[in-house]
Design an enzyme around this catalytic site. Sequence first.
Site, PDB file in Angstrom:
ATOM      1  N   GLY A 169     -48.688  74.580  51.335  1.00 32.21           N
ATOM      2  CA  GLY A 169     -47.587  75.619  52.127  1.00 32.21           C
ATOM      3  C   GLY A 169     -46.141  74.781  52.425  1.00 32.21           C
ATOM      4  N   GLY A 224     -46.975  71.079  53.412  1.00 33.33           N
ATOM      5  CA  GLY A 224     -47.625  70.449  52.802  1.00 33.33           C
ATOM      6  C   GLY A 224     -46.873  69.502  51.413  1.00 33.33           C
ATOM      7  N   TYR A 243     -51.286  79.278  69.516  1.00 37.41           N
ATOM      8  CA  TYR A 243     -51.132  77.821  68.736  1.00 37.41           C
ATOM      9  C   TYR A 243     -51.123  76.627  69.019  1.00 37.41           C
ATOM     10  CZ  TYR A 243     -48.419  75.362  65.387  1.00 37.41           C
ATOM     11  OH  TYR A 243     -47.365  74.304  64.299  1.00 37.41           O
ATOM     12  N   PRO A 294     -42.839  68.405  64.932  1.00 38.07           N
ATOM     13  CA  PRO A 294     -41.225  68.346  64.191  1.00 38.07           C
ATOM     14  C   PRO A 294     -41.053  69.802  65.299  1.00 38.07           C
ATOM     15  CG  PRO A 294     -43.182  69.437  62.410  1.00 38.07           C
ATOM     16  CD  PRO A 294     -43.380  68.931  64.061  1.00 38.07           C
ATOM     17  N   ASN A 315     -38.731  73.518  64.963  1.00 38.48           N
ATOM     18  CA  ASN A 315     -38.528  74.611  64.050  1.00 38.48           C
ATOM     19  C   ASN A 315     -37.951  73.827  62.746  1.00 38.48           C
ATOM     20  OD1 ASN A 315     -38.689  75.922  66.608  1.00 38.48           O
ATOM     21  ND2 ASN A 315     -37.901  78.156  65.815  1.00 38.48           N
ATOM     22  N   HIS A 352     -41.170  83.457  60.664  1.00 33.75           N
ATOM     23  CA  HIS A 352     -39.940  82.311  61.848  1.00 33.75           C
ATOM     24  C   HIS A 352     -38.636  82.894  61.441  1.00 33.75           C
ATOM     25  CE1 HIS A 352     -43.790  79.083  61.682  1.00 33.75           C
ATOM     26  NE2 HIS A 352     -42.995  79.677  62.430  1.00 33.75           N
ATOM     27  N   TRP A 367     -33.535  90.485  66.575  1.00 32.42           N
ATOM     28  CA  TRP A 367     -34.437  90.386  68.216  1.00 32.42           C
ATOM     29  C   TRP A 367     -34.232  89.497  68.983  1.00 32.42           C
ATOM     30  CZ3 TRP A 367     -40.154  89.336  65.536  1.00 32.42           C
ATOM     31  CH2 TRP A 367     -40.327  90.084  64.747  1.00 32.42           C
ATOM     32  N   ARG A 415     -32.559  77.502  69.570  1.00 28.13           N
ATOM     33  CA  ARG A 415     -33.226  76.926  69.289  1.00 28.13           C
ATOM     34  C   ARG A 415     -32.297  75.636  68.184  1.00 28.13           C
ATOM     35  NH1 ARG A 415     -35.903  79.522  71.653  1.00 28.13           N
ATOM     36  NH2 ARG A 415     -37.233  81.027  70.983  1.00 28.13           N
TER      37      ARG A 415
HETATM   38  P1  GDP Z   1     -40.225  80.722  68.332  1.00 28.63           P
HETATM   39  O1  GDP Z   1     -38.645  79.844  67.949  1.00 28.63           O
HETATM   40  O2  GDP Z   1     -41.295  79.815  68.382  1.00 28.63           O
HETATM   41  O3  GDP Z   1     -39.447  81.199  69.417  1.00 28.63           O
HETATM   42  O4  GDP Z   1     -39.987  81.679  66.935  1.00 28.63           O
HETATM   43  P2  GDP Z   1     -38.857  82.268  65.768  1.00 28.63           P
HETATM   44  O5  GDP Z   1     -39.511  81.343  64.923  1.00 28.63           O
HETATM   45  O6  GDP Z   1     -39.792  83.630  65.377  1.00 28.63           O
HETATM   46  O7  GDP Z   1     -37.975  82.660  67.005  1.00 28.63           O
HETATM   47  C1  GDP Z   1     -37.641  83.419  67.616  1.00 28.63           C
HETATM   48  C2  GDP Z   1     -36.232  83.632  68.146  1.00 28.63           C
HETATM   49  O8  GDP Z   1     -35.482  83.699  67.015  1.00 28.63           O
HETATM   50  C3  GDP Z   1     -36.613  84.620  69.566  1.00 28.63           C
HETATM   51  O9  GDP Z   1     -34.879  83.907  70.244  1.00 28.63           O
HETATM   52  C4  GDP Z   1     -35.992  86.061  68.426  1.00 28.63           C
HETATM   53  O10 GDP Z   1     -36.098  86.828  69.097  1.00 28.63           O
HETATM   54  C5  GDP Z   1     -35.543  85.479  67.606  1.00 28.63           C
HETATM   55  N1  GDP Z   1     -35.011  86.521  66.363  1.00 28.63           N
HETATM   56  C6  GDP Z   1     -34.504  87.286  66.181  1.00 28.63           C
HETATM   57  N2  GDP Z   1     -34.320  88.216  64.618  1.00 28.63           N
HETATM   58  C7  GDP Z   1     -35.460  87.525  64.744  1.00 28.63           C
HETATM   59  C8  GDP Z   1     -36.090  88.687  63.339  1.00 28.63           C
HETATM   60  O11 GDP Z   1     -35.939  89.109  63.111  1.00 28.63           O
HETATM   61  N3  GDP Z   1     -37.336  87.404  63.681  1.00 28.63           N
HETATM   62  C9  GDP Z   1     -37.744  86.395  64.154  1.00 28.63           C
HETATM   63  N4  GDP Z   1     -38.991  85.710  64.221  1.00 28.63           N
HETATM   64  N5  GDP Z   1     -37.064  86.614  65.489  1.00 28.63           N
HETATM   65  C10 GDP Z   1     -35.928  86.902  65.535  1.00 28.63           C
END
Ligand code: GDP
Length: 317
Positions: free
Chosen positions: A14, A17, A137, A164, A166, A180, A203, A210
């Site tokens: 991964g 890892g 999770y 960690p 993101n 992600h 999205w 973040r």
């Molecule tokens: P999280 O940090 O655990 O919520 O997971 P993610 O890494 O999937 O990050 C999600 C955040 O990014 C949320 O606010 C989503 O709405 C935003 N986002 C925007 N575009 C995307 C996309 O194309 N894919 C994903 N996974 N998240 C997105």
Amino acid sequence: MRKADRIYVAGHRGMVGSAVCRVLERGGYGNVVTRTHAELDLLDPAAVRAFYAAERPDVAVIAAARVGGIGANSAANARFLYENELIALNTVWGAAEAGVRRLLFLGSTCIYPRLAPQPIPESALLTSALEKTNEGYALAKISGLKLCEFLRRERGLCYHSLMPTNLYGPGDSYDLVGGHVLPTMIRKFEEARQRGDASVPLWGTGTPLREFLHVDDLAEACLFVLNLADPPDLLNVGSGEEVSIRDLAEKVRAATGCLATIDWDATKPDGTPRKLCDTSRIRALGWAPRISLDEGLRRTVACYRAECAARTVRLGR
Ligand code: GDP
């Protein structure tokens, strides 16, 4: 940790890892033990017990997990709970039974409550309700870190955890639906640039905040805590740099050279509003990240292109 120790890295294929294996190799730890998924099913307690009994590692780093972005987690909380719980319990309990001297358990900062104080200190654990989109999770990872804590207290084993923020970097999954946000954005902008699309769908609202850490910085942090004589049970690890999803999108668009506009799809979930971890504890012990988000993005876009050219890129889960 001694250079001659037998070090088992669970999940060595991964993103995390493999970064841990690279850092161990660079550090002169030549006795790394690995097993592919086909060779060892971590969901099977008997197989894990037999593996530990045969290999007798001195140290274990548990980087194996089913991981995914907000889409994958929210669609399959049951599977994320079941598989990650079994992986955590089998690898940690199995290590203790086999007399593994030291163990580092890895999770993520989504173990903390949805509305934890920001930046999130380690003490926020289990103080209020979890974020629903990744509750499965998170519960599994909380079980794993608690098992380490109990074994340390009850049996004197130096088992501890690192959570960690993101992560991103070489070997990431570029799955458009289950991935992600950062790698998904890289792929979306790269493909839009190649096709000449006018817009890129993203999205949510773009407002969540973040924090991102390059996986090579995490791997250095793993080595750092494994060499502490008396590490805290639980340590956060992050870059300390916070960015809105909207600003991240602009950075990724610039890093890929894409000219398309962004279409925000507010019917998709935003997830937790903010997720910045408090890293004062690990910094006070002497660790600091080295790779800024801008530098990490440049490297990761280059890496994605190289992985695409070599056809080694992971486009699915
Ligand atoms: P999280 O940090 O655990 O919520 O997971 P993610 O890494 O999937 O990050 C999600 C955040 O990014 C949320 O606010 C989503 O709405 C935003 N986002 C925007 N575009 C995307 C996309 O194309 N894919 C994903 N996974 N998240 C997105």
